[in-house]
Design an enzyme around this catalytic site. Structure first.
Site, short mmCIF file in Angstrom:
data_model
loop_
_atom_site.label_atom_id
_atom_site.label_comp_id
_atom_site.label_asym_id
_atom_site.label_seq_id
_atom_site.Cartn_x
_atom_site.Cartn_y
_atom_site.Cartn_z
N GLY A 77 -41.78 -93.04 -2.07
CA GLY A 77 -42.62 -93.80 -2.98
C GLY A 77 -41.95 -95.12 -3.28
O GLY A 77 -41.13 -95.61 -2.51
N GLY B 259 -37.99 -94.52 -3.62
CA GLY B 259 -37.38 -94.14 -2.35
C GLY B 259 -37.62 -95.15 -1.25
O GLY B 259 -36.73 -95.45 -0.44
N HIS C 209 -51.17 -88.77 -20.86
CA HIS C 209 -51.84 -90.07 -20.76
C HIS C 209 -53.19 -90.03 -21.47
O HIS C 209 -53.97 -89.10 -21.27
CB HIS C 209 -52.04 -90.43 -19.28
CG HIS C 209 -52.32 -91.88 -19.04
ND1 HIS C 209 -53.46 -92.50 -19.50
CD2 HIS C 209 -51.62 -92.83 -18.37
CE1 HIS C 209 -53.45 -93.77 -19.13
NE2 HIS C 209 -52.33 -94.00 -18.44
N ARG D 121 -48.89 -94.65 -25.56
CA ARG D 121 -49.67 -93.53 -25.02
C ARG D 121 -49.56 -92.27 -25.86
O ARG D 121 -50.54 -91.55 -26.02
CB ARG D 121 -49.21 -93.24 -23.59
CG ARG D 121 -49.60 -94.33 -22.62
CD ARG D 121 -49.03 -94.10 -21.24
NE ARG D 121 -49.53 -95.14 -20.34
CZ ARG D 121 -49.18 -95.23 -19.06
NH1 ARG D 121 -48.32 -94.37 -18.55
NH2 ARG D 121 -49.67 -96.19 -18.30
N HIS E 233 -49.34 -86.60 -17.34
CA HIS E 233 -49.25 -87.73 -16.42
C HIS E 233 -47.85 -87.96 -15.87
O HIS E 233 -47.60 -87.79 -14.68
CB HIS E 233 -49.74 -88.99 -17.15
CG HIS E 233 -49.70 -90.24 -16.34
ND1 HIS E 233 -50.32 -90.35 -15.12
CD2 HIS E 233 -49.11 -91.44 -16.56
CE1 HIS E 233 -50.11 -91.56 -14.63
NE2 HIS E 233 -49.36 -92.24 -15.47
N GLU F 148 -38.80 -91.81 -11.08
CA GLU F 148 -39.28 -90.82 -12.04
C GLU F 148 -38.47 -89.53 -12.00
O GLU F 148 -38.45 -88.78 -12.96
CB GLU F 148 -40.76 -90.51 -11.80
CG GLU F 148 -41.39 -89.64 -12.87
CD GLU F 148 -42.86 -89.33 -12.65
OE1 GLU F 148 -43.42 -88.55 -13.44
OE2 GLU F 148 -43.45 -89.86 -11.69
N ARG G 149 -42.88 -93.10 -22.09
CA ARG G 149 -42.85 -94.30 -21.25
C ARG G 149 -43.96 -95.26 -21.64
O ARG G 149 -45.12 -94.85 -21.78
CB ARG G 149 -42.98 -93.93 -19.76
CG ARG G 149 -43.07 -95.16 -18.87
CD ARG G 149 -43.08 -94.79 -17.41
NE ARG G 149 -44.28 -94.09 -16.99
CZ ARG G 149 -45.46 -94.66 -16.78
NH1 ARG G 149 -45.64 -95.95 -17.02
NH2 ARG G 149 -46.49 -93.95 -16.35
N LEU H 273 -43.62 -98.35 -12.40
CA LEU H 273 -43.43 -99.15 -11.18
C LEU H 273 -42.21 -100.04 -11.33
O LEU H 273 -41.46 -100.26 -10.37
CB LEU H 273 -44.68 -99.99 -10.90
CG LEU H 273 -46.02 -99.24 -10.88
CD1 LEU H 273 -47.14 -100.17 -10.40
CD2 LEU H 273 -45.96 -98.02 -9.99
#
Length: 671
Positions: A43, A46, A267, A338, A430, A454, A464, A470
């Site tokens: 992802g 990685g 979320h 959130r 989430h 993550e 978060r 990201l």
């Protein structure tokens, strides 16, 4: 004295990372050619790490269980990526991003790691623009920003509602360059099933070729876990159905401490579940809260009529709508963090004001934004006395430009036009802030075993902030790990190639084979999904958005019982030497059944409310903050790092005290 050493450099927080890089041990280019690194997961964390480490000269072996790195779950991220560029001139800075992240995480993250994250955030945007990532731009051609929950500035860079996809394609293109050069060996359709430790150091993995079923041995001088989070322990989540905890959990069982497993994010803006047979939940980007207003009916009878399908939301007049976030949190309104937004939605629905057939939904309404943008566009285009229809048409075009693909996705799933009728949303599992414990170098408690993105615990505390996932993944992969891993590898240049024909590799492969043979040969009667759903229900009901001592104690016993039944009665169809999704799921669910119990144990042990961890016993009892989460900084200002001892409920707790030298510890307020 704690066995945990965070290895945070001394000095002022603004100088820590610079001083660290000035003094850290390096590996010269000729020696990098002789060092191997395994990266699990491709992802954003990685993929960026693989590309950058290979660019530096290391030999990288990258593994993903998907058919291509482009299928990593990072592709599903929608709303954006944070960076403290201050392009809007609204007062942003590295310090403010650092402050917002620590406060948003309810003061349960390590200051030094978070400041470093803020410090490198601007570099990420420059790197991605250079790769051709098509970020949105304003009328002057500059990169555009929007705001996300928990902040008072606009610092989120975005590419419509496809930011994760575009960033992943950037990392993937960088990986492909190194694959072509022979510096990355790519192993698609391979799943890491265990870690090999030799003389106390991570030296390799056992992986299964998911097409042929063949077990493979791979060695390296260091192993990097970048396999994402464990949200699918709840069964229903916004994660891809293949997302799992196996790589991190296997590392845990081989000696890597697991930190803060109970810190899991619910979320607030997901499409509500439609029934008991659903297997996946769909996220609606938090960016929608920039323009969407969240509400439920003020009158209980209106809510009942909506639930029964006798009333439409557009028939409820403005004065009978409760914009409860704007009412409760006037300073932040619909853009509260959130955890706050999720709990508020649950509270309204539990009180009977839910708006769909299940009573588990609230509205996210764009009517006001459409009218506001429509009038603005009419002015821009010099249209005098525009009709209401014209204003709506112009406003809808603006909304389509900003969120078009999200609206399209919603309509396909729900079969309702969100331009004409409000979206329905409800909280769902989430992101996981917990993960493997790492020091400042991003190394776990196992030498040579690193963890990024993550999969580690390091940056987000107990909650978060939106658009920071990201940021962390790419910060770790592009800018942090490539600067820290050399410190360890500088002592490995004389080691030589790591052989795989050793007793350590033999023993671990034997363990993996025995587990696979058990699943294939067990004469059970119930499917893997049967047990996963049972686990998910316990997790959601008793270890979900609201937790208490009684429920958590019951959850531990119930999860243990499900696990015992699983090992007696699970049925796995197919063979071991072929593509077998049921076999893959069996191994992953077996790990979730252990992780779930540690998760509940951690939540039971932490008798405070903070961020996404809400203990009913620890809330503000009176005043304007009544009902809000109440932290206990005297007793719980630490990272809970659990050591595996053979049974999840007997895990040994190690504490890393959290020291706040640069931010004052105080009760969060978004009012």
């Amino acid at each position: 004295m704690s066995v945990l050493n965070s290895k945070v450099p001394e000095g002022p927080i603004k100088d820590k990372w610079t001083n660290y890089k000035d003094k850290v041990n390096l590996v010269n280019p000729a020696n990098k050619r002789n060092l191997d690194i395994i990266v699990i997961g491709t992802g954003l964390a990685g993929g960026s790490a693989s590309a950058t480490l290979a660019e530096q000269g290391y030999n990288v072996k990258a593994f993903c269980y998907q058919d291509s790195p482009r299928r990593a779950h990072s592709i599903a991220a929608q709303g954006g990526i944070n960076a403290s560029k201050n392009y809007q001139g609204d007062g942003d800075s590295d310090y403010r991003l650092f402050y917002d992240t620590v406060k948003g995480g309810d003061y349960r993250s390590r200051e030094a790691n978070v400041y470093r994250l803020a410090e490198v955030s601007g570099n990420i945007i420059d790197q991605c623009v250079s790769q051709g990532v098509p970020f949105a731009r304003d009328y002057g051609g500059k990169l555009d920003n929007r705001s996300f929950g928990g902040v008072l500035v606009s610092r989120t860079f975005y590419a419509k509602g496809q930011t994760g996809q575009q960033l992943l394609l950037g990392a993937y293109s960088a990986m492909n360059r190194q694959i072509a050069r022979g510096k990355i060996q790519m192993f698609n359709r391979h799943e890491m099933l265990d870690i090999v430790i030799i003389d106390g150091k991570a030296r390799g993995i056992i992986a299964r070729n998911l097409i042929t079923g063949e077990l493979e041995r791979h060695s390296a001088h260091a192993v990097v876990i970048a396999s994402g989070g464990y949200g699918n322990v709840y069964y229903l989540s916004t994660n891809a159905m293949g997302s799992n905890a196996t790589a991190a959990w296997k590392a845990h069982k081989r000696g890597a401490f697991f930190a803060n497993p109970c810190f899991t994010q619910i979320h607030p803006t997901c499409i509500p579940r439609s029934g008991d047979y659903q297997s996946k939940l769909t996220l609606m980007s938090e960016s929608l809260r920039n323009d969407g207003r969240i509400w439920v009916p003020k009158k209980l009878e209106d809510a009942k009529a909506l639930q029964q399908g006798k009333l439409k939301p557009t028939q409820i007049p403005e004065e009978n709508r409760d914009y409860y976030l704007e009412r409760r949190y006037p300073a932040f309104g619909n853009l509260v963090p959130r955890d706050v937004a999720s709990r508020a939605a649950k509270e309204r629905c539990d009180a009977g004001y839910g708006v769909n057939a299940t009573g588990e939904a609230v509205y996210l309404d764009f009517a006001s934004a459409i009218q506001r943008y429509g009038k603005e566009q009419a002015n821009i285009h010099g249209i005098d006395n525009p009709s209401k229809e014209k204003i709506t048409e112009l406003g809808e075009k603006v909304i389509e430009e900003k969120y078009g693909n999200l609206f399209q996705m919603y309509e396909k799933i729900v079969d309702e036009n969100p331009y004409k009728t409000p979206m329905m949303i409800y909280p769902a599992t989430h992101y996981t802030m917990g993960g493997l414990w790492v020091d400042y170098n991003l190394m776990t408690t196992v030498p040579g075993l690193y963890c990024i993105g993550e999969a580690n615990f390091s940056d987000h505390g107990a909650n978060r902030l939106g658009a920071s996932a990201l940021m962390q993944g790419l910060a770790d992969g592009y800018f942090v790990l490539p600067n820290t891993i050399g410190d360890y590898l500088s002592n490995e240049i004389r080691t030589g190639k790591i052989p795989t024909d050793t007793p350590e590799f033999d023993a671990v492969e034997k363990d993996v084979k025995e587990r696979i043979n058990f699943f294939i040969n067990n004469k059970g009667t119930k499917s893997v999904d049967y047990f996963h759903k049972k686990l998910g229900k316990v997790m959601w009901d008793k270890v979900g958005m609201s937790r208490n001592e009684k429920g958590l104690t019951e959850a531990m016993e119930e999860i243990k019982a499900i696990r015992e039944e699983f090992w007696k009665d699970v049925k796995v169809t197919g063979a071991e030497n072929e593509l077998n999704p049921e076999l893959e799921k069996a191994g992953r669910v077996a790990d979730f059944l252990e992780l779930g119990e540690l998760f509940a144990k951690d939540a039971l042990d932490r008798n405070e409310s903070c961020g996404g961890h809400y203990r009913e016993e620890s809330v503000v009892k009176e005043g304007e903050q009544k009902g809000e989460a109440l932290r206990d900084d005297k007793n719980y200002a630490y990272v809970a790092a659990w050591e595996y001892t053979g049974n999840p409920r007997e895990a040994k707790l190690h504490k890393e005290p959290l020291k706040f030298e640069f931010i004052e510890l105080k009760q969060r307020s978004y009012k």
